[in-house]
Design an enzyme around this catalytic site. Structure first.
Site, PDB file in Angstrom:
ATOM      1  N   GLN A 207       0.810  -1.224   0.000  1.00  0.00           N
ATOM      2  CA  GLN A 207       0.000   0.000   0.000  1.00  0.00           C
ATOM      3  C   GLN A 207       0.841   1.272   0.000  1.00  0.00           C
ATOM      4  O   GLN A 207       0.297   2.360  -0.178  1.00  0.00           O
ATOM      5  CB  GLN A 207      -0.932   0.027   1.228  1.00  0.00           C
ATOM      6  CG  GLN A 207      -2.016  -1.037   1.245  1.00  0.00           C
ATOM      7  CD  GLN A 207      -3.052  -0.870   0.140  1.00  0.00           C
ATOM      8  OE1 GLN A 207      -3.186   0.175  -0.474  1.00  0.00           O
ATOM      9  NE2 GLN A 207      -3.799  -1.933  -0.128  1.00  0.00           N
ATOM     10  N   LYS A 230      -1.398  -2.825  -7.849  1.00  0.00           N
ATOM     11  CA  LYS A 230      -1.907  -1.719  -7.027  1.00  0.00           C
ATOM     12  C   LYS A 230      -1.244  -0.397  -7.390  1.00  0.00           C
ATOM     13  O   LYS A 230      -1.587   0.635  -6.843  1.00  0.00           O
ATOM     14  CB  LYS A 230      -1.728  -2.034  -5.541  1.00  0.00           C
ATOM     15  CG  LYS A 230      -2.640  -3.169  -5.082  1.00  0.00           C
ATOM     16  CD  LYS A 230      -2.523  -3.473  -3.612  1.00  0.00           C
ATOM     17  CE  LYS A 230      -3.454  -4.650  -3.273  1.00  0.00           C
ATOM     18  NZ  LYS A 230      -3.327  -5.075  -1.886  1.00  0.00           N
TER      19      LYS A 230
HETATM   20  C1  LIG Z   1      -3.033  -6.162  -1.375  1.00  0.00           C
HETATM   21  C2  LIG Z   1      -2.147  -6.352  -0.217  1.00  0.00           C
HETATM   22  C3  LIG Z   1      -1.369  -7.493  -0.078  1.00  0.00           C
HETATM   23  C4  LIG Z   1      -1.448  -8.658  -1.025  1.00  0.00           C
HETATM   24  O1  LIG Z   1      -1.113  -8.322  -2.319  1.00  0.00           O
HETATM   25  P1  LIG Z   1      -1.341  -9.394  -3.493  1.00  0.00           P
HETATM   26  O2  LIG Z   1      -1.181  -8.568  -4.726  1.00  0.00           O
HETATM   27  O3  LIG Z   1      -2.734  -9.928  -3.323  1.00  0.00           O
HETATM   28  O4  LIG Z   1      -0.309 -10.441  -3.340  1.00  0.00           O
HETATM   29  C5  LIG Z   1      -0.550  -7.592   1.017  1.00  0.00           C
HETATM   30  N1  LIG Z   1      -0.467  -6.602   1.911  1.00  0.00           N
HETATM   31  C6  LIG Z   1      -1.192  -5.480   1.814  1.00  0.00           C
HETATM   32  C7  LIG Z   1      -1.055  -4.422   2.864  1.00  0.00           C
HETATM   33  C8  LIG Z   1      -2.070  -5.324   0.765  1.00  0.00           C
HETATM   34  O5  LIG Z   1      -2.814  -4.228   0.688  1.00  0.00           O
END
Ligand SMILES: *Cc1c(COP(=O)(O)O)cnc(C)c1O
Length: 412
Positions: A207, A230
Site C-alpha cells: 500500500q 496496485k
Molecule cells: C493487497 C495487499 C497485499 C497482497 O497483495 P497481493 O497482490 O494480493 O499479493 C498484502 N499486503 C497489503 C497491505 C495489501 O494491501
C-alpha cells in the site's frame, strides 16, 4: 475543492476504464484502489505491443525478438531498483505479487535463519498475506510468532515492541501502510529497535509504493515486497527487493529452468541472483508493463501523488465524519487514503451494494485482515480508498449515496 498539483482531468483521460458509464448512465466512481488500481492506456498498450511485436522467451533466445524481450525485461529491474531506492538491479526479484514475495522469504531465508525457539514478530494489523506465511513458517520451524498490539487510534504500540524483542527475535515484519486503517507505520523506528536485537526487517509495501515515495536504502530494511497491480501495473507481477547481504542466507525457492548454473543427474548448482529465484519462464509481458507503469507514476511524480492524496483523504474523512451514525476506524496522523468505516444499522455488504447501484465501487468485508477485525470488534467494514485520479466530486457522490442508503435501510 482539492488543489491538485497536476491536472486531474487530464490524468483521468489516461485511464480508459474511468471514461465509461455503468448501469446505463452512472459515471464510474472507483474508490476501491486499495484492492487494485486502474491502468493507464500506456500500460495496456505495452502488453499488446509485447505480444504483437516482440514476443519471445527471455535470456536464452539469441535472436532479434529474444534480445528485444530480454533487454526490456531486464531494463525493468533497473527501473524498479531506482523507483524504490533498492541497492542494485540484481537485488530485485520478480514474483507474482506481494503474497509470493513474502512466501519467498518465509520459505528460503527463514529456512536458514529461523530455528526452533526463535521468534518472529508481526503486527496486529497485517494483511493475511503478511501473516499466514509466518504462521506456517512458525509451525514448520518451531519458532514463536508474536504480534505488536494496535492502539485504538490505529497506530502500533512500539513501546510494547521493545518488551517483545529479544535475542531470539530473528525477524520483524510490518506493513508500511495498513490497507484497513490507512496507518503509515514508523518503519524507521521499528528498524532501529529490531537492529538493536540483530533482527532482520521485512516491509509489506503493497500500500505504500503506489501512494508515496519509498526508499529502501533510507528505510534500511532487509526485504521489501509490493504488487504491480496496485500501482497502475498489471496483475500477476510483484517485486521482492532484498538487501544484498541477505542473499547469503537464501537457498533457492522453486527449482526449474533459468535458476540453475549446472544440472547433473542427481544434483545441481545455482545461477547467480536474481536468476536463482526466478525459476521457469518469467511473466515477461507483465514485468515489462510494470516498468511502463512505474515510468508513468514517476512522470506524474510520487511526491505530488502523495500530496494530492493527502488532501483527498482529509476531504474524504471530513465528509464521512459529517454523516450521523458513521464510525471511522483509524485516526493515525501519518496515514494514507484507505479509510474504513461502519454505519449504524446498515451492514457493510448492503451499503456497498446500494452505492454500487449509483456506480460507486467501494469495498466491504474483512479486507483480508480478520485478526484486526476482531480487535476492532466487527466482522466486516466498508472501505473507500483513493488514488491520484480520484476527485472531491467523486467523494461528494459517495457521501450523498451513503446518506441515501442510510435513509433507505432505516425506513425500509
Ligand atoms: C493487497 C495487499 C497485499 C497482497 O497483495 P497481493 O497482490 O494480493 O499479493 C498484502 N499486503 C497489503 C497491505 C495489501 O494491501
Amino acid at each position: 475543492m482539492a488543489d491538485a498539483p497536476f491536472d486531474v482531468a487530464k490524468i483521468r483521460q489516461d485511464f480508459p476504464i474511468l471514461q465509461q458509464k455503468i448501469y446505463d448512465d452512472k459515471p464510474l466512481t472507483y474508490l476501491d484502489n486499495a484492492a487494485t488500481s486502474q491502468k493507464p492506456q500506456l500500460v495496456i498498450d505495452a502488453l499488446v505491443e509485447y505480444y504483437s511485436r516482440y514476443n519471445a522467451n527471455v535470456h536464452r533466445a539469441l535472436h532479434y525478438l529474444g534480445e528485444q524481450a530480454t533487454s526490456r525485461y531486464e531494463g525493468v529491474r533497473e527501473k524498479v531498483a531506482s523507483f524504490i531506492g533498492a541497492a542494485s538491479p540484481e537485488s530485485i526479484l520478480f514474483t507474482r505479487g506481494t503474497t509470493e514475495s513474502v512466501n519467498l522469504v518465509a520459505y528460503t531465508w527463514a529456512q536458514e535463519r529461523i530455528q526452533e525457539g526463535d521468534e518472529i514478530i508481526a503486527t496486529g494489523m497485517e494483511h493475511h498475506s503478511n501473516l499466514v506465511p509466518w504462521q506456517l513458517c512458525a509451525e514448520r520451524t518451531g519458532a514463536k510468532l508474536k504480534l505488536i498490539p494496535v492502539f485504538a487510534d490505529g497506530t502500533l504500540d512500539l513501546f510494547a515492541l521493545r518488551g517483545m524483542l529479544s535475542d531470539r527475535t530473528r525477524l520483524v515484519t510490518v506493513t508500511h501502510m495498513s490497507n484497513v486503517l490507512g496507518t503509515v507505520n514508523d518503519v524507521a523506528e521499528i528498524v532501529r529497535l529490531a537492529r538493536g536485537m540483530g533482527a532482520a526487517v521485512l516491509v509489506d509495501a503493497a500500500q505504500s509504493v503506489p501512494h508515496m515515495p519509498v526508499n529502501m536504502k533510507e528505510l534500511d530494511v532487509d526485504f521489501l515486497a509490493f504488487s504491480g497491480h496496485k500501482c497502475c501495473g498489471p496483475t500477476g507481477v510483484g517485486v521482492l527487493a532484498v538487501k544484498p547481504e541477505q542473499f547469503e542466507h537464501m537457498p533457492p525457492f522453486m527449482g526449474g529452468g533459468e535458476m540453475i548454473s549446472r544440472v547433473k543427474d542427481l544434483q545441481s548448482t545455482w545461477a547467480d541472483v536474481p536468476y536463482k529465484f526466478e525459476a521457469g519462464t518469467p511473466n515477461i509481458a507483465d514485468v515489462i508493463a510494470l516498468g511502463v507503469a512505474l515510468d508513468y507514476l514517476s512522470g506524474v511524480g510520487m511526491e505530488k501523488i502523495q500530496a494530492y492524496e493527502k488532501q483527498l483523504t482529509e476531504y474524504l474523512i471530513q465528509q464521512l465524519q459529517s454523516i450521523q451514525g458513521l464510525r471511522i476506524f483509524g485516526y493515525a496522523k501519518e496515514r494514507g487514503g484507505a479509510v474504513s468505516f461502519a454505519l449504524d444499522k446498515v451492514h457493510p455488504h448492503d451499503l456497498s451494494q446500494y452505492v454500487d447501484q449509483q456506480g460507486i465501487a467501494i469495498r466491504a468485508g474483512h479486507l483480508c485482515a480478520q485478526p484486526l477485525m476482531r480487535r476492532l470488534g466487527v466482522t466486516a467494514v466498508s472501505r473507500a480508498s483513493v488514488y491520484f485520479y480520484n476527485t472531491t466530486e467523486e467523494i461528494d457522490r459517495l457521501k450523498e449515496s451513503i446518506v441515501k442508503a442510510q435513509q433507505f435501510f432505516d425506513h425500509g
